[in-house]
Each structure stands twice: as structure tokens, then as C-alpha cells.
Design a protein around this motif. Structure first.
Motif, PDB file in Angstrom:
ATOM      1  N   UNK A   7       0.886  -1.191  -0.005  1.00 12.96           N
ATOM      2  CA  UNK A   7      -0.136  -0.233  -0.029  1.00 12.96           C
ATOM      3  C   UNK A   7       1.005   1.135  -0.082  1.00 12.96           C
ATOM      4  N   UNK A   8       1.908   1.079   0.400  1.00  9.95           N
ATOM      5  CA  UNK A   8       2.824   2.422   0.104  1.00  9.95           C
ATOM      6  C   UNK A   8       3.412   2.675  -1.086  1.00  9.95           C
ATOM      7  N   UNK A   9       3.448   1.606  -1.788  1.00 11.61           N
ATOM      8  CA  UNK A   9       3.645   2.062  -3.325  1.00 11.61           C
ATOM      9  C   UNK A   9       2.339   2.246  -4.065  1.00 11.61           C
ATOM     10  N   UNK A  10       1.244   1.634  -3.643  1.00 14.92           N
ATOM     11  CA  UNK A  10      -0.122   2.206  -4.136  1.00 14.92           C
ATOM     12  C   UNK A  10      -0.448   3.570  -3.851  1.00 14.92           C
ATOM     13  N   UNK A  11       0.054   3.852  -2.643  1.00 11.43           N
ATOM     14  CA  UNK A  11      -0.463   5.304  -2.266  1.00 11.43           C
ATOM     15  C   UNK A  11       0.947   6.039  -1.624  1.00 11.43           C
ATOM     16  N   UNK A  12       1.771   6.417  -2.564  1.00  9.74           N
ATOM     17  CA  UNK A  12       2.937   6.890  -2.389  1.00  9.74           C
ATOM     18  C   UNK A  12       2.930   8.244  -1.297  1.00  9.74           C
ATOM     19  N   UNK A  13       2.014   8.862  -1.151  1.00  7.67           N
ATOM     20  CA  UNK A  13       1.802  10.002  -0.197  1.00  7.67           C
ATOM     21  C   UNK A  13       1.662   9.583   1.352  1.00  7.67           C
ATOM     22  N   UNK A  14       1.409   8.286   1.315  1.00 10.62           N
ATOM     23  CA  UNK A  14       1.362   7.626   2.758  1.00 10.62           C
ATOM     24  C   UNK A  14       2.689   7.607   3.317  1.00 10.62           C
ATOM     25  N   UNK A  15       3.765   7.759   2.724  1.00 14.28           N
ATOM     26  CA  UNK A  15       5.228   7.795   3.308  1.00 14.28           C
ATOM     27  C   UNK A  15       5.128   9.039   4.028  1.00 14.28           C
ATOM     28  N   UNK A  16       4.613   9.973   4.046  1.00 14.31           N
ATOM     29  CA  UNK A  16       4.780  10.975   5.127  1.00 14.31           C
ATOM     30  C   UNK A  16       3.983  10.903   6.306  1.00 14.31           C
ATOM     31  N   UNK A  17       3.182   9.779   6.487  1.00 15.09           N
ATOM     32  CA  UNK A  17       2.671   9.385   7.501  1.00 15.09           C
ATOM     33  C   UNK A  17       3.364   9.075   8.953  1.00 15.09           C
ATOM     34  N   UNK A  18       3.279   9.397  10.002  1.00 16.45           N
ATOM     35  CA  UNK A  18       3.742   8.929  11.139  1.00 16.45           C
ATOM     36  C   UNK A  18       2.617   8.360  11.848  1.00 16.45           C
ATOM     37  N   UNK A  19       2.580   7.053  12.139  1.00 16.50           N
ATOM     38  CA  UNK A  19       1.338   6.327  12.644  1.00 16.50           C
ATOM     39  C   UNK A  19       1.631   5.961  14.164  1.00 16.50           C
ATOM     40  N   UNK A  20       0.624   6.215  15.003  1.00 14.96           N
ATOM     41  CA  UNK A  20       0.869   6.142  16.589  1.00 14.96           C
ATOM     42  C   UNK A  20       0.765   4.723  16.719  1.00 14.96           C
ATOM     43  N   UNK A  21      -0.077   3.805  16.316  1.00 11.91           N
ATOM     44  CA  UNK A  21      -0.186   2.453  16.598  1.00 11.91           C
ATOM     45  C   UNK A  21      -0.471   1.472  15.724  1.00 11.91           C
ATOM     46  N   UNK A  58       1.021  -7.630  17.887  1.00  6.38           N
ATOM     47  CA  UNK A  58       2.486  -6.749  17.900  1.00  6.38           C
ATOM     48  C   UNK A  58       2.025  -5.385  17.801  1.00  6.38           C
ATOM     49  N   UNK A  59       2.156  -4.356  18.577  1.00  2.00           N
ATOM     50  CA  UNK A  59       1.893  -3.134  18.710  1.00  2.00           C
ATOM     51  C   UNK A  59       2.716  -2.183  19.429  1.00  2.00           C
ATOM     52  N   UNK A  60       2.518  -0.917  19.708  1.00  2.00           N
ATOM     53  CA  UNK A  60       3.389   0.048  20.266  1.00  2.00           C
ATOM     54  C   UNK A  60       3.455  -0.333  21.750  1.00  2.00           C
ATOM     55  N   UNK A 109      -2.733  -4.028  10.493  1.00  2.00           N
ATOM     56  CA  UNK A 109      -3.579  -3.054  10.728  1.00  2.00           C
ATOM     57  C   UNK A 109      -3.078  -1.602  11.034  1.00  2.00           C
ATOM     58  N   UNK A 110      -3.611  -0.971  10.249  1.00  2.00           N
ATOM     59  CA  UNK A 110      -2.901   0.650  10.504  1.00  2.00           C
ATOM     60  C   UNK A 110      -4.107   1.639  10.918  1.00  2.00           C
ATOM     61  N   UNK A 111      -4.153   1.768  11.984  1.00  2.00           N
ATOM     62  CA  UNK A 111      -5.489   2.835  12.442  1.00  2.00           C
ATOM     63  C   UNK A 111      -4.967   4.359  11.962  1.00  2.00           C
TER      64      UNK A 111
END
Length: 549
Positions: free
Chosen positions: A273-287, A349-351, A399-401
Motif C-alpha cells: 500500500x505504500x507503493x499504491x499510495x506514495x503520499x502515505x510515506x509522510x505519515x507517522x503512525x501512532x499504533x 504486535x503493537x506499540x 492494521x494501520x489505524x
């Protein structure tokens, strides 16, 4: 004043007006001096678009890969699943080939008092019993095996110049009827060069072992019956008996089964999905999370170690996974009373349990991994079982909330534009105002500008004149939840002089930047009921002159 008096005055006024008009002549009016030109300047207000876009709508627009769904509380997350391990016990090569040998030497036969004193034609029996270890090449131990396939190969090579019979038996091996194994093979030549090979299938046979020290062993009993032909026993003569168990498959297997021989896998998981949606590379995910699910009908409780997990980003940056707790994973298994049943396990496996969020915040293109099974030190009873139908499945759900922060991301695009040959008639349209009003519950802030360029890509003008952001983000609490929506109004003014240059415009450059609320410094949450209300209206001033119609 009474009613009658008022009516009298009105009648008198009408009579006076009629008298004046009837006494006038046309020559008193200069009709040629009257202008036929008339100019009207109406104001036109037209609502063009009014609507609501919810997070569900946005998901429908961008979720071409069916990655997006929502939790019970409405929070949106990206998800995809894959299977790491799916094995059937009958596909495992757990039972190796075995080979057992017994050698009757000339010294043993030639010095036997019974054989020395026997006459020609007498039969003398030489009985031997030998224990053989079932070496597996690993840590496994077999207490019993019920064979589904394979064969027993018996080779006899006799250099004794006597006829005879070889009988091989064992109370540790049972035929399909449950009887102790026994096989008789005649020695049909007394020339001293006899050899024979007998093969038979083992389907339905079973084998049981006993423990000697650290080994599981079986006993084979040999009866070499020689018929004295009168020939001497010369030095170097022998009768070699070799038994091989080959290509063994099992219906059931009991003992200690080394988990490392059953469960061991490694590989690389592509993150698409990062290659499908390149803009997601700017995300910082909490959990971000991985939920591992196991299904096991293996009668082997064991620990599963996940190591050598490494995230690799597009720029080849890497980071290894570290666990804080809950690892290795203790895989549940059916007990003897649950033989044939499936037991499930679940691991997270989570934060809270690891630094997995740091790996995902690399926006990796792949995750490499290795799974290794090992004995569970908390289980004292290490008696295991496997059936040919036993199965082990390890599936992973990623899962990427959308509990995230998004640092400012700039994008730019160039669109071709041509107004057409007729252009804009500025004699009629004096100015246009395009007004955009929004009520935004989304925790996203957007800057937007459109630039007008001519055919040489020279900047002519811009569209929006707003100060600050185009779309303000909603206000959120420290936990990233919505407190209040933002309200914003922006306009694009097109006076006569700007309308006049539209005919020169050949390109429109769109430049935008996106950031989550609070300037991307805190995590925000996205819920499916968040919405963006918008209204786009057109305000135009027109000048209509009758002479120009």
C-alpha cells in the motif's frame, strides 16, 4: 376629514390632469432628442455546488485496493492480511530412512559346537537379537509410528556354502493385523554366492520403541538356520543381513518432536500500500499493529520465535524489530484427549509490545522475517503427537489505524488550459467572484493556490487571494479527538483585467500542501462520521447596454 370630502378632492385632481394633457401639442416634445441607449447593471448570485463529503466518501474515492475499513467505534484503519505458514504434517519429512544390519561371521559359525557336531542334512539355528536406535538426525524421539506408506527392504548376501533359511522377527513391529512382525527368506544356493532382496510395503504396519539412555530403540531378532551341506566354513565367509525402512510416511507419530523440525520459515513480506499510495510515506503512525493468529492440530505445544525482522524503506534505510513483552509466542496445542481437534492462538504486535510503529514509520517497501519453533520450557511433559492430518497455520493481519500525524506534504501539478476562440466578453461581464465556504470536521489543514501561465509558462496571475490556509483543520483534544469543526471562507476575484488575460492562459499550475491539525505536531484520529461541508457560489456583475445587443 370625512370620506365624502376625500373622494371629491381625488376627482378634482384627475379632471385637472386630463385638462392639461388635452391642451398640449406634440410639437412641444423634442422626440429626436430622446436617447435609445439603456444600460442595466444587474448582480447575479448563483450557488454552483453545495454538499457534504464524509470520510466514507473519501474512502470510496481512494480505496481501490480494498485496504480501508473501520473499527466498531468508527475509527478508520488500513488493513490487509497474509499467511506466513501453512503446513500439513503429511508434507513434513520428519521420519528419515532407517538401516539395520546383522552380520554372521565365519568364526561365529565355524566354532559353534552344535554345527561342528551336526551331520550332513542337519539344520542348525544361529539366533541373534540386536537393539537398534532410531536416529532422527535431530532432537526428536519416536515412541511409536503408525505407517501410512514406505517400504521395508531386506537384503541377504550369504558366502556360506550351505542352504538355509533366514527368519527376521520383532515384537516392536506389528503387521496390519496387530501381530508381531516375522519374515522368512530361504537361502536357495550352496555355492557361496547367494544374494536375495525382498521388498514389501509398510502401509498399515506400526512400530513401537523403548528408551535406552537418551535413545529410542527397537529390537530385531534373527534366526539363521543353516542346513549342513558337508562343506567347511572357510575364514572370511559370512552372511550379511541388511534391513532398510525407506520413504516412510505416517498416520500417527508419538514421542518428542522437535518444534524446530516442524515449524521453521523465513521470507520477505512486500508492503504494497505504500507503493499504491506514495503520499502515505509522510505519515507517522501512532499504533500500527500486526495481529498474529495460529490454528494448530499438531500435538506439539511450543514457543515460536520471530526474529530477524527488518523493515527496508525505498531509500534502503533499515530498522530491526525489538520486543518489549509477550515474546517468544507460546503456541497452544491440542492434548491427547483433543487429538484431531484444532486449537487457536492469538498474539499482538503493537506499540505496547514492540517498536513495530518505528518500523512502519519508515514507510517500508518490505519486511523480512524468520520464524523458528522451539520447546516451551514451561511445559514439563514433552510427549507430543502428530497425525497425518495435523495442520499448523500462522496468519497475519496488518492494521494501520488512522491515528497519525502528517507532516506538511507539498504537491504540484500542471494542467493544460485553453479558454477557446471566443474568450470572455468583458463588455458584458464586468467582474466575477468565486466564493468557497467550508465547515470542516477533518483534522486536516490544506493550503491551495492556482497559478495562471501563458504558452511560454510565464506567470500571469494567481487565482486565490486568501491570507492563511485555504482549508483550516478541525480542533482536536490532546488525544486526537474532534473538539470543534473549523469554518472557512475563501474567494477568487476575477475583475475585468483578470478576465481579459484568461485568453492568454495555456497552463494552470496547482500547488497544495497538506498537514494534520496542530501543524502536524500531535497525533489525530480519523472517524468515519467526520465530514466536510462545502458550498461554492458564483457572484457576477454584468453590464447590459441596449446599443450593444
Amino acid at each position: 376629514m370625512n370620506m365624502r370630502r376625500r373622494h371629491g378632492i381625488g376627482i378634482k385632481a384627475l379632471l385637472l390632469m386630463a385638462l392639461v394633457m388635452s391642451s398640449c401639442h406634440k410639437e412641444y416634445f423634442q422626440m429626436d432628442k430622446l436617447s435609445s441607449e439603456m444600460e442595466v447593471r444587474p448582480q447575479v448570485v448563483a450557488p454552483l455546488i453545495r454538499g457534504t463529503m464524509s470520510m466514507d466518501d473519501l474512502v470510496a474515492l481512494f480505496d481501490s485496493g480494498d485496504y480501508v475499513t473501520e473499527f466498531e467505534d468508527g475509527m478508520i484503519y488500513l488493513a490487509f492480511s497474509d499467511t506466513f505458514i501453512d503446513l500439513q504434517a503429511d508434507e513434513l519429512d520428519l521420519v528419515p530412512d532407517f538401516s539395520f544390519g546383522e552380520n554372521y561371521l565365519s568364526q561365529e559359525i565355524g566354532t559353534n559346537p552344535e554345527f561342528i557336531s551336526s551331520g550332513i542334512g542337519d539344520t542348525v539355528h544361529f539366533l541373534n537379537s540386536t537393539y537398534f536406535s532410531l536416529e532422527t538426525g535431530g532432537e526428536s524421539r519416536f515412541d511409536s509410528i503408525s505407517f501410512q506408506g514406505g517400504e521395508m527392504q531386506i537384503e541377504i548376501a550369504s558366502g556360506f556354502r550351505h542352504l538355509g533359511v533366514v527368519t527376521i522377527s520383532s515384537e516392536f513391529i506389528h503387521d496390519p493385523e496387530g501381530k508381531n512382525y516375522s519374515k522368512t527368506i530361504p537361502i536357495t544356493s550352496s555355492g557361496g554366492f547367494f544374494s536375495s532382496q525382498v521388498n514389501h510395503l509398510l502401509d498399515g504396519y506400526s512400530l513401537e520403541t523403548i528408551t535406552q539412555g537418551d535413545s529410542s530403540v527397537i529390537r530385531l531378532d534373527y534366526d539363521l538356520a543353516l542346513i549342513n551341506s558337508g562343506n567347511p566354513i572357510n575364514p572370511g565367509e559370512s552372511c550379511m543381513i541388511t534391513i532398510r525402512l525407506l520413504d516412510l510416511e505416517f498416520y500417527s507419530l508419538f514421542g518428542y518432536i522437535d518444534p524446530a523440525e516442524v515449524v521453521s520459515d523465513s521470507g520477505e513480506q512486500k508492503i504494497s500500500f505504500y507503493s499504491d499510495f506514495p503520499a502515505l510515506s509522510h505519515l507517522k503512525l501512532a499504533d500500527p499493529r500486526i495481529n498474529l493468529r495460529t490454528e494448530s492440530s499438531l500435538g506439539i505445544p511450543f514457543e515460536l520465535t520471530l526474529d530477524k525482522v527488518m523493515a527496508t524503506a525505498e531509500d534502503m534505510t533499515t530498522l530491526s524489530l525489538e520486543f518489549y513483552e509477550g515474546h517468544p509466542f507460546k503456541i497452544p496445542a491440542p492434548s491427547l484427549s483433543q487429538m484431531g481437534e484444532t486449537v487457536e492462538g492469538e498474539f499482538h504486535i503493537n506499540n505496547q509490545t514492540s517498536n513495530f510503529h518505528e518500523l512502519l514509520n519508515l514507510a517500508p517497501s518490505s519486511l523480512s522475517y524468520r520464524f523458528t519453533g522451539g520447546p516451551d520450557p514451561d511445559i514439563l511433559d514433552q510427549n507430543h503427537f502428530l497425525l497425518s492430518t495435523s495442520r499448523f497455520l500462522l496468519a497475519a493481519e496488518f492494521l494501520l489505524p488512522l491515528d497519525l500525524k502528517y507532516t506538511k506534504y507539498a504537491l504540484s501539478d500542471t494542467l493544460e488550459f485553453e479558454l477557446g476562440e471566443e474568450g470572455v466578453d468583458t463588455t458584458i461581464i464586468k467582474d466575477v467572484l468565486l466564493k468557497v465556504s467550508t465547515v470542516n470536521e477533518l483534522p486536516i489543514e490544506l493550503d491551495l493556490q492556482l497559478y495562471l501561465l501563458d504558452e511560454n509558462r510565464t506567470l500571469l496571475d494567481s487565482v486565490f487571494e486568501q491570507e492563511g490556509v485555504f482549508l483550516a483543520g478541525s480542533e482536536v483534544d490532546p488525544g486526537g479527538l474532534l473538539l470543534s469543526a473549523s469554518e472557512q471562507s475563501n474567494s477568487a476575484s476575477f475583475p475585468t483585467e483578470k478576465l481579459g488575460i484568461l485568453g492568454q492562459v495555456r497552463y494552470i499550475v496547482v500547488r497544495a500542501s497538506l498537514v494534520t491539525s496542530e501543524n502536524g505536531e500531535q497525533y489525530v484520529k480519523f472517524y468515519s462520521d467526520y465530514s466536510l461541508d462545502f458550498e461554492i457560489s458564483l457572484h457576477a456583475s454584468l453590464r447590459i447596454n441596449t446599443q450593444e445587443l
